[in-house]
Design a protein around this motif. Structure first.
Motif, PDB file in Angstrom:
ATOM      1  N   ALA A 200       4.123  -4.653  -5.663  1.00  0.00           N
ATOM      2  CA  ALA A 200       2.919  -3.865  -5.387  1.00  0.00           C
ATOM      3  C   ALA A 200       1.882  -3.978  -6.482  1.00  0.00           C
ATOM      4  O   ALA A 200       0.889  -3.251  -6.464  1.00  0.00           O
ATOM      5  CB  ALA A 200       3.304  -2.391  -5.198  1.00  0.00           C
ATOM      6  N   ALA A 201       2.084  -4.884  -7.428  1.00  0.00           N
ATOM      7  CA  ALA A 201       1.164  -4.965  -8.570  1.00  0.00           C
ATOM      8  C   ALA A 201      -0.223  -5.437  -8.161  1.00  0.00           C
ATOM      9  O   ALA A 201      -1.218  -5.096  -8.812  1.00  0.00           O
ATOM     10  CB  ALA A 201       1.745  -5.916  -9.625  1.00  0.00           C
TER      11      ALA A 201
ATOM     12  N   LEU B 181       3.128   3.203  -6.093  1.00  0.00           N
ATOM     13  CA  LEU B 181       3.111   1.763  -6.365  1.00  0.00           C
ATOM     14  C   LEU B 181       4.172   1.386  -7.395  1.00  0.00           C
ATOM     15  O   LEU B 181       4.815   0.331  -7.283  1.00  0.00           O
ATOM     16  CB  LEU B 181       1.717   1.345  -6.859  1.00  0.00           C
ATOM     17  CG  LEU B 181       0.582   1.446  -5.824  1.00  0.00           C
ATOM     18  CD1 LEU B 181      -0.762   1.130  -6.469  1.00  0.00           C
ATOM     19  CD2 LEU B 181       0.827   0.511  -4.644  1.00  0.00           C
ATOM     20  N   ASP B 182       4.379   2.255  -8.372  1.00  0.00           N
ATOM     21  CA  ASP B 182       5.418   1.979  -9.368  1.00  0.00           C
ATOM     22  C   ASP B 182       6.800   1.944  -8.714  1.00  0.00           C
ATOM     23  O   ASP B 182       7.650   1.118  -9.082  1.00  0.00           O
ATOM     24  CB  ASP B 182       5.386   3.049 -10.467  1.00  0.00           C
ATOM     25  CG  ASP B 182       4.142   2.919 -11.345  1.00  0.00           C
ATOM     26  OD1 ASP B 182       3.519   1.839 -11.327  1.00  0.00           O
ATOM     27  OD2 ASP B 182       3.784   3.907 -12.022  1.00  0.00           O
TER      28      ASP B 182
ATOM     29  N   ALA C  69      -5.268  -3.002   0.355  1.00  0.00           N
ATOM     30  CA  ALA C  69      -6.215  -2.220  -0.443  1.00  0.00           C
ATOM     31  C   ALA C  69      -6.055  -0.752  -0.072  1.00  0.00           C
ATOM     32  O   ALA C  69      -5.744  -0.415   1.070  1.00  0.00           O
ATOM     33  CB  ALA C  69      -7.640  -2.689  -0.201  1.00  0.00           C
ATOM     34  N   VAL C  70      -6.284   0.108  -1.067  1.00  0.00           N
ATOM     35  CA  VAL C  70      -6.196   1.551  -0.867  1.00  0.00           C
ATOM     36  C   VAL C  70      -7.531   2.158  -1.265  1.00  0.00           C
ATOM     37  O   VAL C  70      -7.998   1.961  -2.397  1.00  0.00           O
ATOM     38  CB  VAL C  70      -5.059   2.170  -1.701  1.00  0.00           C
ATOM     39  CG1 VAL C  70      -5.013   3.686  -1.485  1.00  0.00           C
ATOM     40  CG2 VAL C  70      -3.722   1.545  -1.330  1.00  0.00           C
TER      41      VAL C  70
ATOM     42  N   VAL D  25       4.266   3.827   3.796  1.00  0.00           N
ATOM     43  CA  VAL D  25       3.087   3.185   4.369  1.00  0.00           C
ATOM     44  C   VAL D  25       2.705   1.947   3.570  1.00  0.00           C
ATOM     45  O   VAL D  25       2.372   0.896   4.132  1.00  0.00           O
ATOM     46  CB  VAL D  25       1.921   4.200   4.441  1.00  0.00           C
ATOM     47  CG1 VAL D  25       0.645   3.513   4.913  1.00  0.00           C
ATOM     48  CG2 VAL D  25       2.265   5.346   5.379  1.00  0.00           C
ATOM     49  N   LEU D  26       2.739   2.050   2.232  1.00  0.00           N
ATOM     50  CA  LEU D  26       2.397   0.898   1.405  1.00  0.00           C
ATOM     51  C   LEU D  26       3.412  -0.229   1.566  1.00  0.00           C
ATOM     52  O   LEU D  26       3.046  -1.413   1.585  1.00  0.00           O
ATOM     53  CB  LEU D  26       2.308   1.334  -0.060  1.00  0.00           C
ATOM     54  CG  LEU D  26       1.062   2.138  -0.444  1.00  0.00           C
ATOM     55  CD1 LEU D  26       1.234   2.771  -1.813  1.00  0.00           C
ATOM     56  CD2 LEU D  26      -0.179   1.257  -0.405  1.00  0.00           C
ATOM     57  N   ALA D  27       4.709   0.122   1.672  1.00  0.00           N
ATOM     58  CA  ALA D  27       5.728  -0.907   1.885  1.00  0.00           C
ATOM     59  C   ALA D  27       5.494  -1.636   3.199  1.00  0.00           C
ATOM     60  O   ALA D  27       5.656  -2.863   3.295  1.00  0.00           O
ATOM     61  CB  ALA D  27       7.113  -0.273   1.864  1.00  0.00           C
ATOM     62  N   ASN D  28       5.094  -0.895   4.224  1.00  0.00           N
ATOM     63  CA  ASN D  28       4.804  -1.520   5.515  1.00  0.00           C
ATOM     64  C   ASN D  28       3.611  -2.465   5.400  1.00  0.00           C
ATOM     65  O   ASN D  28       3.608  -3.574   5.948  1.00  0.00           O
ATOM     66  CB  ASN D  28       4.532  -0.427   6.549  1.00  0.00           C
ATOM     67  CG  ASN D  28       4.543  -0.963   7.969  1.00  0.00           C
ATOM     68  OD1 ASN D  28       5.574  -1.362   8.478  1.00  0.00           O
ATOM     69  ND2 ASN D  28       3.383  -0.976   8.602  1.00  0.00           N
ATOM     70  N   ALA D  29       2.547  -2.045   4.678  1.00  0.00           N
ATOM     71  CA  ALA D  29       1.370  -2.902   4.506  1.00  0.00           C
ATOM     72  C   ALA D  29       1.704  -4.149   3.692  1.00  0.00           C
ATOM     73  O   ALA D  29       1.233  -5.257   4.005  1.00  0.00           O
ATOM     74  CB  ALA D  29       0.254  -2.099   3.833  1.00  0.00           C
ATOM     75  N   LEU D  30       2.513  -3.982   2.643  1.00  0.00           N
ATOM     76  CA  LEU D  30       2.902  -5.144   1.842  1.00  0.00           C
ATOM     77  C   LEU D  30       3.723  -6.141   2.655  1.00  0.00           C
ATOM     78  O   LEU D  30       3.584  -7.357   2.511  1.00  0.00           O
ATOM     79  CB  LEU D  30       3.712  -4.674   0.623  1.00  0.00           C
ATOM     80  CG  LEU D  30       2.910  -4.057  -0.530  1.00  0.00           C
ATOM     81  CD1 LEU D  30       3.849  -3.374  -1.511  1.00  0.00           C
ATOM     82  CD2 LEU D  30       2.082  -5.132  -1.240  1.00  0.00           C
TER      83      LEU D  30
END
Length: 851
Positions: free
Chosen positions: A715-716, A708-709, A758-759, A743-748
């Motif tokens: 992503a905050a 996330l960092d 959410a994770v 994966v997180l970038a795709n979800a964002l």
């Protein structure tokens, strides 16, 4: 209670209008006063489809919770309790949530039909089990949800909802099927004109087969035996003779003249189960028929014309191809033959009598094997030579015996000789017995003269009965021996076929079984060099042959080195070493040799396909990479260059805020460029199999915050729920961070404003599961596999950055670490990515211990 009917709307692809047509039918029935309810309809956000529901009664869905996630499904119990006349249930092939009463929606529909409710449903051709692999080959997408063909075939009505590929793509471009952000990807992948054309043809052909089944059932129900020429079907009759290949090719040309015609080959075997035709010839002809797109069939019957016509009428054939008779002219004068008889009885079926080189030459009679062994024949002759004189001596000393009694006793002796030695000893015994009866027991005695006509008649009857009995005994013994041999051959063929089907490599399994069956030392398949065919004497040289497959010790390298040689074609030969086989065994070996050639061809085709696949994949990757470099890599470069050029310009004065914004743009563009280049390099390492993995125990409570960092301020707002007692995962820290970032970038990117991803994390069965949940637009289940393909993007360039490598690279990295990544539907809409990794072993705990 009568069972409800099932009406299915079949489509070639999503968006052709199946659900719309189904709702139109539902509204039409409701307008007639029929009690109609909507059990479940998936509109997929299509406003025209949603509008068609109108004022139809909709049964509320039930909510099912599975693994902490809520799903909605059709409330089957509510529909059954409501008991409408007609229920509308969309998506026949859908898989229910595991907590449901039935695994599949078609099982729910069966329960509704069993309750007397008529059901309207929909299905796409790619979801039918029989064509699932064909669709995967055409589109490159494997459909996980399938429905057995018999469920659709059993439907009372199947209606094809058809649309041309161009019209369907136009509907897609207008936004009537998918959301705007998915249109470009769909048009460039699944909805290509070639894919849609192939799927449309597949739908039409499948439905045509369904209509054929209905037509056959109707004709059988109404006792209709006449041919209805709804489709051309060409049947070619095979005798197992050398003319078969000529007939097959001629029949294939006849079928080719009619678009979509079927080719069927049939062989009529004797219904007593005894061998008649050459199995090697039939095996080769079967391979030829199947290579030409036809099917091979075998029926039993003694009346060949009747059996052929019964088969032809049973398959609704329109044309029948027969070979001209091989019998001689004299035989044709005595009997019209199969061709003439079949033509006279064919009725509406057109019969083609095809000439061939074997016509009129007569049938080459096979050498009749002896019914009994040579030892038994010699024993029969010995019994005749010794037994008949001894029987005569005994009868001469016995008083008060009439000639009738003497004849009956001699007849019993002839039957005994026939049972022991077969036909020829019995014939000798019959003629010898007649002479002995004439000489010793008919007047005048001790001469060959017969004075009374009654005695002459009695002796003639004796000879006739003795010959007839001897022939019957010999035929029975011969048939018994033939039946035993036919059973042995069938058992051998079944054993060999079973070993081939169970073996991973059919050709070695076939040769090894052949060697064991005939107790051979070795079996080899030899191939003649390409330059040896036209050179006399070259085929006898050892260098002209190459062993392409062999089993056993010291296989023969040339045909001359083996005891039995079985040619397959001009270049392939099977050589058996160890002992010379009998002529009767050669027929079975020839059949095996023909199958060996087929197995060899399949192995070579598989090798060629395996060789071509990496080349095609590399070419596809290279083409996609060039396209990516020309477009996606150029975008961040252009942004960074524009920002830097503006800062260096002396024509425009920028204040501090403008300068800060330009520097941020350049920095962000260069970061994007860095990630793209890193993804490309990692994908190349994955493709080459040189991606280094160092697995260590790592806690997800540490890995997720680092990812996330790296994503920055955007992503905050991501919420995390990682239990404190969660076991550590066994993974490479660097690779895991890359996976989480992708994966997180795709979800964002796809999460709507104000609804961040959410994770969550959990442990199950020795694995650690991490779920990245977003509430964005989601992805249809039939496109889940697409997101993991390199250079595939679901969305246009305004909504997606990069070259479509993020998820493909993530899956490759996760698999390299021994885990997996799969998508799921987020309850209420959206996509959930489930990342699974092996849990790290706890010190002092045995491996595999439950947690």
């Amino acid at each position: 209670m009568p069972r409800g009917e099932l009406r299915i709307y079949l489509g070639a692809a999503p968006g052709v209008g199946k659900t719309y047509a189904m709702l139109e039918e539902a509204r039409r029935r409701a307008g007639r006063g029929t009690d109609v309810v909507v059990g479940l309809v998936e509109t997929h956000g299509r406003r025209h489809t949603a509008a068609m529901i109108g004022d139809l009664e909709v049964v509320p869905r039930r909510t099912v919770t599975y693994r902490g996630v809520e799903f909605t499904e059709m409330d089957l119990d509510a529909v059954l309790a409501r008991r409408p006349e007609v229920a509308v249930v969309d998506e026949l092939a859908h898989t229910n949530v595991p907590a449901s009463a039935n695994e599949k929606r078609w099982q729910d529909i069966q329960r509704l039909c069993d309750a007397g409710i008529t059901v309207l449903s929909t299905v796409n051709i790619q979801h039918l089990e029989s064509v699932n692999d064909v669709v995967a080959q055409i589109t490159g997408t494997t459909q996980r949800e399938t429905v057995p063909d018999e469920i659709v075939r059993a439907a009372e009505q199947v209606e094809l909802v058809d649309m041309t590929p161009q019209a369907l793509r136009q509907r897609m471009a207008h936004g009537n099927i998918y959301r705007p952000d998915r249109i470009d990807a769909a048009l460039g992948n699944y909805f290509r004109v070639g894919n849609l054309t192939a799927l449309r043809e597949l739908s039409l052909l499948w439905l045509a087969d369904k209509v054929d089944d209905q037509l056959d059932a109707y004709r059988a129900q109404h006792g209709i035996s006449d041919t209805w020429e709804a489709r051309e079907r060409v049947v070619v009759a095979l005798t197992g003779g050398p003319e078969g290949e000529t007939l097959i090719r001629r029949a294939a040309r006849v079928a080719a003249r009619s678009k979509g015609a079927d080719l069927l080959a049939v062989h009529v075997a004797r219904n007593d189960g005894l061998a008649g035709a050459d199995p090697a010839q039939l095996a080769r002809q079967r391979v030829l028929v199947e290579s030409l797109g036809g099917t091979y069939h075998q029926v039993l019957g003694t009346d060949i014309p009747a059996a052929l016509l019964d088969f032809a009428r049973g398959v609704n054939a329109t044309q029948l191809v027969l070979g001209a008779s091989r019998r001689g002219r004299f035989a044709q004068l005595l009997s019209p033959g199969v061709g003439v008889t079949t033509t006279a009885l064919s009725g509406a079926i057109d019969v083609h009598l095809v000439t061939h080189p074997e016509a009129g030459r007569g049938r080459r009679a096979a050498r009749m094997p002896a019914a009994l062994s040579r030892r038994r024949q010699l024993l029969g002759f010995a019994l005749t030579g010794a037994g008949m004189p001894l029987l005569t001596l005994i009868l001469t000393v016995l008083p008060d015996l009439t000639l009738t009694n003497d004849i009956l006793i001699f007849l019993a002796a002839v039957v005994g000789v026939a049972l022991v030695g077969g036909l020829w000893p019995a014939l000798v015994a019959a003629f010898g017995g007649s002479l002995l009866l004439n000489f010793f027991f008919t007047s005048p005695y001790h001469t060959l003269t017969i004075a009374e006509a009654d005695n002459l008649l009695a002796l003639a009857v004796f000879v006739g009965v003795a010959l007839a009995v001897s022939g019957v005994v010999d035929i029975a013994a011969r048939r018994t021996r033939e039946a035993a041999r036919a059973a042995a051959e069938a058992q051998t063929l079944a054993t060999v076929a079973g070993s081939v089907l169970r073996g991973e490599r059919p050709l070695p399994a076939l040769l090894d079984r052949l060697r064991e069956t005939f107790a051979l030392r070795a079996v080899s398949v030899l191939e003649l060099a390409a330059d040896a065919g036209g050179r006399p004497g070259r085929a006898r040289e050892e260098q002209a042959w190459r062993i392409v497959a062999s089993v056993g010790d010291t296989p023969a390298g040339t045909p001359d080195a083996g005891e039995t040689v079985v040619p397959v074609d001009e270049r392939l030969t099977v050589v058996l070493s160890g002992r010379r086989l009998a002529a009767a065994d050669r027929r079975v070996v020839e059949a095996f040799a023909a199958q060996a050639a087929v197995a060899l061809r399949q192995e070579r085709l598989a090798e060629e396909a395996a060789t071509a696949r990496p080349l095609a994949e590399a070419d596809r990757m290279r083409t996609a990479l060039l396209a990516a470099v020309s477009h996606d890599l150029r975008t961040p470069l252009a942004s960074a260059k524009a920002a830097v050029s503006s800062l260096r310009s002396h024509e425009v004065e920028f204040d501090d805020d403008d300068r800060e914004e330009l520097l941020a743009t350049a920095d962000e563009s260069l970061d994007r460029l860095h990630r793209l280049v890193a993804n490309l390099l990692d994908m190349s390492r994955l493709q080459a199999g040189v991606l280094g993995v160092t697995a260590t125990a790592i806690g997800l409570e540490d890995a997720v915050p680092r990812a996330l960092d790296e994503l920055g301020p955007g992503a905050a707002d991501v919420t995390t729920d990682i239990p404190a007692d969660l076991p550590a995962a066994l993974a490479d820290p660097g690779l895991l961070e890359r996976v989480l970032v992708n994966v997180l970038a795709n979800a964002l990117r796809f999460s709507p404003p104000g609804q961040p991803p959410a994770v969550t994390a959990s442990a199950h069965a020795g694995q650690v599961e991490l779920r990245v949940i977003d509430t964005g637009p989601g992805i249809p289940e039939d496109e889940w596999e697409h997101v993991f393909l390199p250079f595939q993007r679901l969305g246009d360039r305004d909504n997606t950055t990069g070259v479509g490598l993020g998820l493909a690279l993530s899956r490759g990295m996760i698999m390299a670490m021994g885990g997996g990544i799969t998508p799921e539907t987020t309850p209420g809409g959206g996509l959930t990515m489930v990342i699974r990794l092996p849990a790290a072993p706890v010190p002092g705990e045995p491996p595999g211990a439950p947690r």
